[in-house]
Design a protein around this motif. Structure first.
Motif, PDB file in Angstrom:
ATOM      1  N   ASP A  29       7.734   9.523  -6.602  1.00 38.02           N
ATOM      2  CA  ASP A  29       6.320   9.862  -6.714  1.00 38.02           C
ATOM      3  C   ASP A  29       6.151  11.144  -7.520  1.00 38.02           C
ATOM      4  O   ASP A  29       7.077  11.943  -7.662  1.00 38.02           O
ATOM      5  N   LEU A  30       4.954  11.333  -8.039  1.00 31.06           N
ATOM      6  CA  LEU A  30       4.667  12.446  -8.941  1.00 31.06           C
ATOM      7  C   LEU A  30       4.898  13.810  -8.282  1.00 31.06           C
ATOM      8  O   LEU A  30       5.483  14.706  -8.887  1.00 31.06           O
ATOM      9  N   GLU A  31       4.470  13.976  -7.048  1.00 32.74           N
ATOM     10  CA  GLU A  31       4.620  15.273  -6.380  1.00 32.74           C
ATOM     11  C   GLU A  31       6.093  15.651  -6.201  1.00 32.74           C
ATOM     12  O   GLU A  31       6.481  16.798  -6.421  1.00 32.74           O
ATOM     13  N   THR A  32       6.926  14.679  -5.820  1.00 28.69           N
ATOM     14  CA  THR A  32       8.359  14.951  -5.648  1.00 28.69           C
ATOM     15  C   THR A  32       8.989  15.355  -6.968  1.00 28.69           C
ATOM     16  O   THR A  32       9.771  16.309  -7.036  1.00 28.69           O
ATOM     17  N   VAL A  33       8.635  14.650  -8.051  1.00 28.00           N
ATOM     18  CA  VAL A  33       9.165  14.960  -9.380  1.00 28.00           C
ATOM     19  C   VAL A  33       8.737  16.370  -9.799  1.00 28.00           C
ATOM     20  O   VAL A  33       9.556  17.180 -10.241  1.00 28.00           O
ATOM     21  N   TRP A  34       7.448  16.668  -9.656  1.00 27.75           N
ATOM     22  CA  TRP A  34       6.919  17.979 -10.050  1.00 27.75           C
ATOM     23  C   TRP A  34       7.619  19.112  -9.284  1.00 27.75           C
ATOM     24  O   TRP A  34       8.039  20.100  -9.876  1.00 27.75           O
ATOM     25  N   LEU A  35       7.748  18.946  -7.979  1.00 28.53           N
ATOM     26  CA  LEU A  35       8.370  19.996  -7.162  1.00 28.53           C
ATOM     27  C   LEU A  35       9.840  20.188  -7.527  1.00 28.53           C
ATOM     28  O   LEU A  35      10.310  21.322  -7.613  1.00 28.53           O
ATOM     29  N   ALA A  36      10.576  19.102  -7.749  1.00 30.72           N
ATOM     30  CA  ALA A  36      11.992  19.219  -8.096  1.00 30.72           C
ATOM     31  C   ALA A  36      12.185  19.878  -9.463  1.00 30.72           C
ATOM     32  O   ALA A  36      13.160  20.589  -9.686  1.00 30.72           O
ATOM     33  N   TRP A  37      11.228  19.659 -10.378  1.00 32.10           N
ATOM     34  CA  TRP A  37      11.315  20.275 -11.701  1.00 32.10           C
ATOM     35  C   TRP A  37      11.137  21.793 -11.615  1.00 32.10           C
ATOM     36  O   TRP A  37      11.730  22.535 -12.390  1.00 32.10           O
ATOM     37  N   ASN A  38      10.322  22.248 -10.679  1.00 29.02           N
ATOM     38  CA  ASN A  38       9.918  23.658 -10.646  1.00 29.02           C
ATOM     39  C   ASN A  38      10.504  24.482  -9.497  1.00 29.02           C
ATOM     40  O   ASN A  38      10.247  25.678  -9.426  1.00 29.02           O
ATOM     41  N   ASN A  39      11.279  23.883  -8.623  1.00 30.38           N
ATOM     42  CA  ASN A  39      11.865  24.591  -7.485  1.00 30.38           C
ATOM     43  C   ASN A  39      13.244  25.133  -7.880  1.00 30.38           C
ATOM     44  O   ASN A  39      14.139  24.361  -8.229  1.00 30.38           O
ATOM     45  N   PRO A  40      13.442  26.465  -7.822  1.00 32.46           N
ATOM     46  CA  PRO A  40      14.728  27.038  -8.236  1.00 32.46           C
ATOM     47  C   PRO A  40      15.945  26.426  -7.539  1.00 32.46           C
ATOM     48  O   PRO A  40      16.993  26.247  -8.170  1.00 32.46           O
ATOM     49  N   GLU A  41      15.835  26.090  -6.268  1.00 32.89           N
ATOM     50  CA  GLU A  41      16.984  25.490  -5.564  1.00 32.89           C
ATOM     51  C   GLU A  41      17.298  24.108  -6.117  1.00 32.89           C
ATOM     52  O   GLU A  41      18.471  23.746  -6.252  1.00 32.89           O
ATOM     53  N   ASP A  42      16.277  23.334  -6.445  1.00 34.22           N
ATOM     54  CA  ASP A  42      16.508  22.037  -7.083  1.00 34.22           C
ATOM     55  C   ASP A  42      17.084  22.219  -8.483  1.00 34.22           C
ATOM     56  O   ASP A  42      18.016  21.502  -8.872  1.00 34.22           O
ATOM     57  N   ILE A  43      16.535  23.145  -9.245  1.00 31.97           N
ATOM     58  CA  ILE A  43      16.983  23.373 -10.620  1.00 31.97           C
ATOM     59  C   ILE A  43      18.489  23.630 -10.656  1.00 31.97           C
ATOM     60  O   ILE A  43      19.201  23.118 -11.519  1.00 31.97           O
ATOM     61  N   LYS A  44      18.993  24.385  -9.692  1.00 29.72           N
ATOM     62  CA  LYS A  44      20.431  24.671  -9.644  1.00 29.72           C
ATOM     63  C   LYS A  44      21.252  23.398  -9.420  1.00 29.72           C
ATOM     64  O   LYS A  44      22.430  23.365  -9.753  1.00 29.72           O
ATOM     65  N   GLN A  45      20.644  22.350  -8.900  1.00 30.43           N
ATOM     66  CA  GLN A  45      21.351  21.100  -8.641  1.00 30.43           C
ATOM     67  C   GLN A  45      21.424  20.183  -9.859  1.00 30.43           C
ATOM     68  O   GLN A  45      22.355  19.404  -9.983  1.00 30.43           O
TER      69      GLN A  45
END
Length: 153
Positions: A29-45
């Motif tokens: 879903d769009l919200e999950t994609v948006w959050l993963a793109w912009n969350n520093p902890e996700d970005i490190k993954q």
């Protein structure tokens, strides 16, 4: 009789702006994609072009005029660099535009399509290296992002 031709136009390959576009569709879903793109902890993954690189630090101040930075390092310690920039436009769940530290421009569009969320990145290519390796490196990162998001579902 003397003919003098003068021109102010300079031909320089560095002045040639080449834009590269890449895309992927993520089953989420769009919200999950948006959050993963912009969350520093996700970005490190997900922020690496190959398995022998990783992102060790990430900061994001997601607002127009805000900045971001990611510390990218070779896992063997042989190379590292900071990738960062300043956001010029942010429309939640739709669009992010920024300029990199070297002045190049990037746009990321998020849109729904029949299979999930389409993420399309367009960026100014570096003048010092060939376009195809740049496109492939950025595409690899985008593919890692898609795998990361889909693994969260």
């Amino acid at each position: 009789f003397k003919l003098v031709i003068s021109t102010k136009q300079k031909l320089n390959f560095e002045d040639t702006e080449m834009k590269i576009s890449i895309e992927t569709t993520i089953k989420s879903d769009l919200e999950t994609v948006w959050l993963a793109w912009n969350n520093p902890e996700d970005i490190k993954q997900w922020n690496a072009a190959s398995a022998d690189w990783h992102t060790t630090e990430s900061t994001v101040d997601l607002r127009e005029g805000g900045t971001f930075s990611s510390r990218m390092e070779a896992k063997d310690g042989s190379m590292d660099f900071d990738f960062g920039g300043t956001f010029s436009k942010v429309i939640e769940n739709q669009l992010i535009e920024f300029s990199m530290a070297d002045g190049r421009w990037v746009s990321i569009e998020f849109s729904l399509d029949g299979n999930g969320v389409k993420v399309e990145e367009t960026f100014d290519a570096e003048s010092q290296s060939a376009g195809e390796p740049q496109r492939q490196g950025w595409q690899n990162i985008l593919n890692n992002f898609a795998k990361h998001v889909e693994s969260k579902n």
